[in-house]
Design an enzyme around this catalytic site. Structure first.
Site, PDB file in Angstrom:
ATOM      1  N   HIS A   1      23.704  29.192   4.136  1.00 22.46           N
ATOM      2  CA  HIS A   1      23.050  30.134   5.047  1.00 22.46           C
ATOM      3  C   HIS A   1      23.254  29.754   6.514  1.00 22.46           C
ATOM      4  CE1 HIS A   1      20.002  30.491   1.525  1.00 22.46           C
ATOM      5  NE2 HIS A   1      21.034  31.287   1.334  1.00 22.46           N
TER       6      HIS A   1
ATOM      7  N   GLU B   1      20.560  36.914   9.614  1.00 19.28           N
ATOM      8  CA  GLU B   1      20.883  35.982   8.532  1.00 19.28           C
ATOM      9  C   GLU B   1      22.198  36.365   7.855  1.00 19.28           C
ATOM     10  OE1 GLU B   1      18.640  33.867   4.822  1.00 19.28           O
ATOM     11  OE2 GLU B   1      18.247  35.986   5.131  1.00 19.28           O
TER      12      GLU B   1
ATOM     13  N   GLN C   1      10.033  26.510  14.649  1.00 20.99           N
ATOM     14  CA  GLN C   1       9.525  26.896  13.333  1.00 20.99           C
ATOM     15  C   GLN C   1       9.762  25.760  12.347  1.00 20.99           C
ATOM     16  OE1 GLN C   1      10.658  30.887  12.164  1.00 20.99           O
ATOM     17  NE2 GLN C   1      10.805  30.305  10.018  1.00 20.99           N
TER      18      GLN C   1
ATOM     19  N   TYR D   1      12.302  21.726   6.809  1.00 22.41           N
ATOM     20  CA  TYR D   1      13.228  21.817   7.923  1.00 22.41           C
ATOM     21  C   TYR D   1      12.610  22.482   9.131  1.00 22.41           C
ATOM     22  CZ  TYR D   1      14.483  26.319   5.654  1.00 22.41           C
ATOM     23  OH  TYR D   1      14.462  27.542   5.045  1.00 22.41           O
TER      24      TYR D   1
ATOM     25  N   ARG E   1       0.807  -1.218   0.000  1.00 29.04           N
ATOM     26  CA  ARG E   1       0.000   0.000   0.000  1.00 29.04           C
ATOM     27  C   ARG E   1       0.836   1.263   0.000  1.00 29.04           C
ATOM     28  NH1 ARG E   1      -2.664  -0.498   5.463  1.00 29.04           N
ATOM     29  NH2 ARG E   1      -0.605  -1.328   5.848  1.00 29.04           N
TER      30      ARG E   1
ATOM     31  N   ASP F   1      22.714  34.891  -2.751  1.00 28.58           N
ATOM     32  CA  ASP F   1      23.676  33.800  -2.661  1.00 28.58           C
ATOM     33  C   ASP F   1      24.840  33.997  -3.624  1.00 28.58           C
ATOM     34  OD1 ASP F   1      22.153  32.665  -0.683  1.00 28.58           O
ATOM     35  OD2 ASP F   1      21.277  31.113  -1.977  1.00 28.58           O
TER      36      ASP F   1
ATOM     37  N   LYS G   1      19.177  23.216  12.649  1.00 30.26           N
ATOM     38  CA  LYS G   1      18.185  22.807  11.657  1.00 30.26           C
ATOM     39  C   LYS G   1      18.134  21.289  11.567  1.00 30.26           C
ATOM     40  CE  LYS G   1      18.890  26.838   8.688  1.00 30.26           C
ATOM     41  NZ  LYS G   1      19.379  27.285   7.372  1.00 30.26           N
TER      42      LYS G   1
END
Length: 190
Positions: A66, A147, A51, A136, A27, A173, A76
């Site tokens: 990052h 950041e 988060q 994540y 299945r 980036d 993370k």
């Protein structure tokens, strides 16, 4: 060790490969994608996730590298639920014996692996399938002013991205500095 979660250390202390137990039959399959008690028991960590994020990217997209600086440094827990990526963690902690080193591995919908990247490391991934859905969990909230980025192709890192041509990058980036110009992620703010 938790019976529902296999944990494998990597060359960078603290970066862990997690493999949930997958139950499959004709299945389809079932897996427990996250269980706080199993995570804590298997990793020896007590991380509070605040988060969840979900991105979808096309083949050849490279996101990263990052990280966030203190007091908003993020850990993370990352995974892929559709497609595949080459996922990379880079140690940006200057006091670490593995400073400037990286680990990379395939995360895919088929292998169900997850990667724990502790605070103080930069993270990025390259989409190797037609597209990929990347999920994540983070240990701190996204904070734009905290950041930071490191150039994906910094020669001092020498990341062996599995590229068939130039990657698709965001302007941010593409303009990221090298590791030698990166702000220390865990140093207290001035």
């Amino acid at each position: 060790m938790s019976a529902s979660l296999k944990v494998t250390p990597t060359a960078i202390p603290g970066v862990l490969i997690l493999e949930p137990r997958v139950f499959g039959d004709s299945r389809g399959f079932f897996l427990e994608s996250f269980n706080q008690e199993a995570f804590n028991e298997a990793t020896g960590l007590d991380v509070r996730f605040v988060q969840d994020n979900h991105s979808r990217s096309a083949q050849g997209v490279l996101r990263g590298l990052h990280y966030q600086v203190a007091p908003h440094a993020q850990g993370k827990l990352v995974r892929v639920v559709r497609g595949s990526v080459f996922d990379v963690a880079v140690d940006t902690r200057r006091e670490s014996p593995t400073y400037g080193q990286w680990v990379g591995l395939e995360l895919s919908e088929d292998n169900h692996r997850q990667l724990w990247i502790p605070p103080g490391l930069a993270h990025g991934f390259l989409v190797t399938s037609e597209s990929a859905d990347f999920l994540y969990k983070t240990s701190d909230y996204y904070t734009p002013e905290a950041e930071r980025s490191i150039r994906w192709n910094d020669p001092t890192l020498g990341i062996a991205w599995p590229l068939d041509g130039p990657p698709i990058l965001s302007a941010k980036d593409a303009a990221a500095p090298g590791l030698d110009q990166a702000e220390h992620p865990l140093a207290p703010s001035a």
